[in-house]
Design a protein around this motif. Structure first.
Motif, PDB file in Angstrom:
ATOM      1  N   SER A 102       0.828  -1.205   0.000  1.00  0.00           N
ATOM      2  CA  SER A 102       0.000   0.000   0.000  1.00  0.00           C
ATOM      3  C   SER A 102       0.857   1.247   0.000  1.00  0.00           C
ATOM      4  O   SER A 102       2.045   1.203   0.308  1.00  0.00           O
ATOM      5  CB  SER A 102      -0.913   0.007   1.223  1.00  0.00           C
ATOM      6  OG  SER A 102      -1.651  -1.200   1.312  1.00  0.00           O
ATOM      7  N   THR A 130       0.287   3.754   1.990  1.00  0.00           N
ATOM      8  CA  THR A 130       0.226   4.352   3.324  1.00  0.00           C
ATOM      9  C   THR A 130       0.640   3.315   4.361  1.00  0.00           C
ATOM     10  O   THR A 130       0.659   2.116   4.095  1.00  0.00           O
ATOM     11  CB  THR A 130      -1.186   4.881   3.655  1.00  0.00           C
ATOM     12  OG1 THR A 130      -2.136   3.842   3.437  1.00  0.00           O
ATOM     13  CG2 THR A 130      -1.524   6.086   2.799  1.00  0.00           C
ATOM     14  N   TRP A 158      -6.695  -4.358   1.771  1.00  0.00           N
ATOM     15  CA  TRP A 158      -8.006  -3.911   1.319  1.00  0.00           C
ATOM     16  C   TRP A 158      -9.084  -4.956   1.579  1.00  0.00           C
ATOM     17  O   TRP A 158     -10.276  -4.673   1.465  1.00  0.00           O
ATOM     18  CB  TRP A 158      -7.977  -3.510  -0.152  1.00  0.00           C
ATOM     19  CG  TRP A 158      -7.235  -4.439  -1.063  1.00  0.00           C
ATOM     20  CD1 TRP A 158      -5.939  -4.292  -1.501  1.00  0.00           C
ATOM     21  CD2 TRP A 158      -7.713  -5.659  -1.642  1.00  0.00           C
ATOM     22  NE1 TRP A 158      -5.592  -5.336  -2.323  1.00  0.00           N
ATOM     23  CE2 TRP A 158      -6.659  -6.190  -2.435  1.00  0.00           C
ATOM     24  CE3 TRP A 158      -8.925  -6.345  -1.591  1.00  0.00           C
ATOM     25  CZ2 TRP A 158      -6.777  -7.386  -3.143  1.00  0.00           C
ATOM     26  CZ3 TRP A 158      -9.054  -7.538  -2.301  1.00  0.00           C
ATOM     27  CH2 TRP A 158      -7.995  -8.044  -3.059  1.00  0.00           C
ATOM     28  N   LYS A 166      -6.753   1.051   7.508  1.00  0.00           N
ATOM     29  CA  LYS A 166      -6.454   2.372   6.976  1.00  0.00           C
ATOM     30  C   LYS A 166      -5.638   3.121   8.016  1.00  0.00           C
ATOM     31  O   LYS A 166      -5.407   2.610   9.118  1.00  0.00           O
ATOM     32  CB  LYS A 166      -7.746   3.119   6.642  1.00  0.00           C
ATOM     33  CG  LYS A 166      -8.728   3.188   7.806  1.00  0.00           C
ATOM     34  CD  LYS A 166     -10.045   3.794   7.378  1.00  0.00           C
ATOM     35  CE  LYS A 166     -11.046   3.813   8.541  1.00  0.00           C
ATOM     36  NZ  LYS A 166     -12.347   4.378   8.124  1.00  0.00           N
ATOM     37  N   ILE A 167      -5.186   4.314   7.705  1.00  0.00           N
ATOM     38  CA  ILE A 167      -4.354   5.059   8.646  1.00  0.00           C
ATOM     39  C   ILE A 167      -5.132   5.258   9.950  1.00  0.00           C
ATOM     40  O   ILE A 167      -6.220   5.841   9.952  1.00  0.00           O
ATOM     41  CB  ILE A 167      -3.939   6.419   8.068  1.00  0.00           C
ATOM     42  CG1 ILE A 167      -3.160   6.223   6.766  1.00  0.00           C
ATOM     43  CG2 ILE A 167      -3.075   7.177   9.066  1.00  0.00           C
ATOM     44  CD1 ILE A 167      -2.827   7.514   6.054  1.00  0.00           C
ATOM     45  N   TYR A 190       0.522   8.017  -0.722  1.00  0.00           N
ATOM     46  CA  TYR A 190      -0.907   8.227  -1.000  1.00  0.00           C
ATOM     47  C   TYR A 190      -1.267   8.002  -2.469  1.00  0.00           C
ATOM     48  O   TYR A 190      -2.428   8.129  -2.839  1.00  0.00           O
ATOM     49  CB  TYR A 190      -1.364   9.633  -0.610  1.00  0.00           C
ATOM     50  CG  TYR A 190      -0.964  10.080   0.768  1.00  0.00           C
ATOM     51  CD1 TYR A 190      -1.498   9.473   1.897  1.00  0.00           C
ATOM     52  CD2 TYR A 190      -0.056  11.132   0.955  1.00  0.00           C
ATOM     53  CE1 TYR A 190      -1.133   9.897   3.172  1.00  0.00           C
ATOM     54  CE2 TYR A 190       0.307  11.553   2.220  1.00  0.00           C
ATOM     55  CZ  TYR A 190      -0.229  10.936   3.336  1.00  0.00           C
ATOM     56  OH  TYR A 190       0.124  11.347   4.593  1.00  0.00           O
ATOM     57  N   GLU A 221      -2.532  -0.754  -3.514  1.00  0.00           N
ATOM     58  CA  GLU A 221      -3.618  -0.016  -2.848  1.00  0.00           C
ATOM     59  C   GLU A 221      -3.139   1.340  -2.343  1.00  0.00           C
ATOM     60  O   GLU A 221      -1.992   1.484  -1.925  1.00  0.00           O
ATOM     61  CB  GLU A 221      -4.148  -0.853  -1.682  1.00  0.00           C
ATOM     62  CG  GLU A 221      -5.352  -0.284  -0.972  1.00  0.00           C
ATOM     63  CD  GLU A 221      -4.996   0.542   0.257  1.00  0.00           C
ATOM     64  OE1 GLU A 221      -5.879   1.270   0.754  1.00  0.00           O
ATOM     65  OE2 GLU A 221      -3.848   0.456   0.719  1.00  0.00           O
ATOM     66  N   ALA A 222      -4.043   2.329  -2.404  1.00  0.00           N
ATOM     67  CA  ALA A 222      -3.771   3.653  -1.850  1.00  0.00           C
ATOM     68  C   ALA A 222      -5.080   4.253  -1.372  1.00  0.00           C
ATOM     69  O   ALA A 222      -5.965   4.545  -2.182  1.00  0.00           O
ATOM     70  CB  ALA A 222      -3.120   4.562  -2.897  1.00  0.00           C
ATOM     71  N   ASN A 223      -5.204   4.392  -0.056  1.00  0.00           N
ATOM     72  CA  ASN A 223      -6.408   4.990   0.536  1.00  0.00           C
ATOM     73  C   ASN A 223      -7.697   4.341   0.036  1.00  0.00           C
ATOM     74  O   ASN A 223      -8.670   5.017  -0.296  1.00  0.00           O
ATOM     75  CB  ASN A 223      -6.435   6.498   0.267  1.00  0.00           C
ATOM     76  CG  ASN A 223      -5.398   7.241   1.077  1.00  0.00           C
ATOM     77  OD1 ASN A 223      -4.952   6.766   2.118  1.00  0.00           O
ATOM     78  ND2 ASN A 223      -4.992   8.408   0.602  1.00  0.00           N
ATOM     79  N   SER A 274      -3.124  15.613  -4.714  1.00  0.00           N
ATOM     80  CA  SER A 274      -3.532  15.832  -3.330  1.00  0.00           C
ATOM     81  C   SER A 274      -3.158  17.248  -2.916  1.00  0.00           C
ATOM     82  O   SER A 274      -1.987  17.645  -2.992  1.00  0.00           O
ATOM     83  CB  SER A 274      -2.844  14.821  -2.410  1.00  0.00           C
ATOM     84  OG  SER A 274      -3.179  15.063  -1.060  1.00  0.00           O
ATOM     85  N   THR A 328      -2.252  11.686  -7.255  1.00  0.00           N
ATOM     86  CA  THR A 328      -2.969  10.580  -6.633  1.00  0.00           C
ATOM     87  C   THR A 328      -3.115   9.359  -7.540  1.00  0.00           C
ATOM     88  O   THR A 328      -3.287   8.239  -7.053  1.00  0.00           O
ATOM     89  CB  THR A 328      -4.378  11.028  -6.221  1.00  0.00           C
ATOM     90  OG1 THR A 328      -5.095  11.425  -7.401  1.00  0.00           O
ATOM     91  CG2 THR A 328      -4.316  12.199  -5.241  1.00  0.00           C
TER      92      THR A 328
END
Length: 506
Positions: free
Chosen positions: A80, A82, A97, A103-104, A362, A433-435, A457, A464
């Motif tokens: 990911s 993040t 995911w 997530k963060i 991100y 994966e990103a966010n 972003s 992004t």
């Protein structure tokens, strides 16, 4: 009696000279059956941030040593873009995911990993290893409403680690204390800790309301409780004696990592050394401040490299370096301004944190998840550069085969031969994966589905990967991902869309 003594002496001599149990690799060479395993995990370190991956403005001789004497992967990935999701994948061998909570996380989040879930440290513990984590955790603690003044559980110790010395989340989040085996280090019972991510405590200063108290100015999102003159995310009061000193953090984690090795060198051990550099707030020890000319971000990368060098010295001094497999990598790609004004942007110059890659932290572009990735085992791995496609979550199944452990039902793939430099085949596919957004790499192709949202972003000024149509890139010809070939190769695009859907459904 004399015959008995002679028999005992002969048996003793035999035991002392008997070879250690070994396995054979593909070349027929022997290696210890249970080598020590060390993962050195940096935080927000980009593909172009170290000199062995092309950095010229920053010198990282100790990381370079690992690359020069080990396998340097050109297509090594975090799962990911993040931190929390990547750490979850690393330890569980599962795509993050698949877990909507991955997530963060805030510093008060409950433990993300189910205590019944398979993990890398638990697998190793069952295989006879002593397991430890030193550094950043950021995978949640407790079950909600943590009492920071008592024993904090469940946490690392409940998901496979025999020993833990951690910070709960990140350096820019409260609580700003160290936690050792579930207990806050140095806590004064007469000064209890309280933490909230919803509202401030009466009378407690904040970065937003008390800028005169700051030595580091916030840019976005980091304007709550002030600790050591630095505004953080979240609110905290109490625990004054237990609060860390930011500039000493690298030394503190290094000392704990060294002590861990010295205390467990006589039996197989696993150490997850999760460094905090170069995540914000960047607070290099005075020994490193100003040494790179790139501001605090460059300085803490130099600091991290020094820490790695000192750690390698400890492995050598304790006589275990040749029996230790080391994996060096990063949790995601780079970011410059991630919440504070610290000259990372102003002093960047010609340095390119993501190297030739597009995007960064991100981002669904390569700069978000393709990271430095090195495996090192002195005398056991032949120095080489490998183009094999590998991911951090593959360590679970790969290490399991190495030590004779067991794994079930996982997204991890057996890449042991690739990690040991005996094969360059690698994965065929990998979902990135990103966010919460996903993309897929298949052989030399990357496909990014259309996503709504800004292309850049706003706060961190990073692309992004969002677009209103499908993106398809041939990384072999275009590592910078500038030419979208979705319309040129419709069959390849269709195949990758189908493959991504299939992986996500199964």
């Amino acid at each position: 009696m004399q015959k008995q003594l002679v028999h005992i002496s002969v048996m003793t001599l035999f035991l002392l000279t008997a070879p250690v149990a070994c396995k054979k690799d593909k070349k027929g060479e022997q290696y210890p059956e249970k080598p020590n395993i060390v993962i050195i995990y940096t935080d927000d370190l980009g593909y172009g941030d170290v000199s062995c991956y092309g950095a010229q403005k920053i010198q990282t001789p100790n990381i370079d040593r690992l690359a020069k004497e080990g396998v340097k992967f050109t297509s090594g990935y975090a799962s990911s873009a993040t931190c929390t999701p990547s750490r979850y994948a690393l330890l569980t061998g599962s795509y993050p995911w698949r877990n909507k909570k991955a997530k963060i996380l805030p510093g008060t989040a409950p433990l993300l990993i189910d205590t019944a879930q398979q993990t890398l440290p638990e697998m190793l513990r069952k295989a006879g290893y002593y397991t430890g984590i030193v550094g950043k955790w950021h995978l949640g603690l407790g079950t909600g409403n943590v009492d920071w003044n008592g024993h904090i559980s469940p946490g690392p110790n409940e998901v496979g680690f025999d020993y833990s010395f951690i910070m709960a989340a990140t350096q820019d989040r409260v609580p700003t204390v160290y936690i050792e085996n579930g207990n806050v280090v140095g806590l004064d019972p007469e000064d209890p800790i309280a933490v909230s991510y919803k509202e401030n405590f009466p009378g407690e200063p904040t970065g937003l309301e008390n800028p005169e108290m700051l030595r580091m100015k916030w840019h976005h999102g980091h304007n709550n409780s002030i600790v050591n003159g630095i505004p953080r995310i979240g609110f905290m009061k109490g625990g004054d004696q237990a609060r860390w000193i930011d500039e000493d953090m690298a030394d503190r984690f290094l000392e704990k990592a060294q002590s861990y090795v010295r205390g467990h060198k006589d039996s197989p051990f696993f150490l997850y050394y999760a460094m905090q550099q170069p995540h914000v707030p960047r607070t290099p020890h005075p020994r490193f401040a100003g040494t790179t000319g790139l501001g605090p971000r460059g300085d803490v990368i130099a600091e991290a490299d020094w820490c790695i060098g000192e750690f390698l010295k400890t492995l050598e001094e304790e006589g275990v370096l040749e029996n230790t497999l080391i994996v060096f990598t990063s949790d995601n790609g780079p970011v410059l301004n991630d919440g504070y004004y610290d000259d990372a942007v102003e002093k960047l110059g010609d340095h390119k944190p993501a190297g030739r890659l597009r995007g960064g932290k991100y981002s669904l572009f390569e700069g978000g998840t393709r990271v430095p990735f090195i495996t090192y085992w002195k005398g056991r791995i032949s120095p080489q550069v490998s183009d094999a496609l590998v991911c951090q979550m593959d360590l679970l199944k790969s290490v399991s085969r190495l030590v004779g452990g067991e794994t079930t039902g996982t997204d991890s793939r057996d890449m042991l031969d690739e990690f040991l430099g005996q094969n360059t085949k690698g994965r065929e596919t990998l979902v990135l994966e990103a966010n919460g957004r996903t993309a897929i790499r298949m052989r030399n192709w990357v496909m990014i589905p259309p996503y709504e949202g800004p292309g850049i972003s706003r706060n961190v000024n990073i692309e992004t990967g969002n677009a209103d149509s499908y993106q398809l890139y041939d990384l072999k010809m275009d590592i910078g991902q500038w030419e979208n070939l979705a319309k040129t190769y419709p069959d390849t695009l269709k195949q990758m869309i189908t493959r991504l859907d299939s992986i996500k459904k199964n």
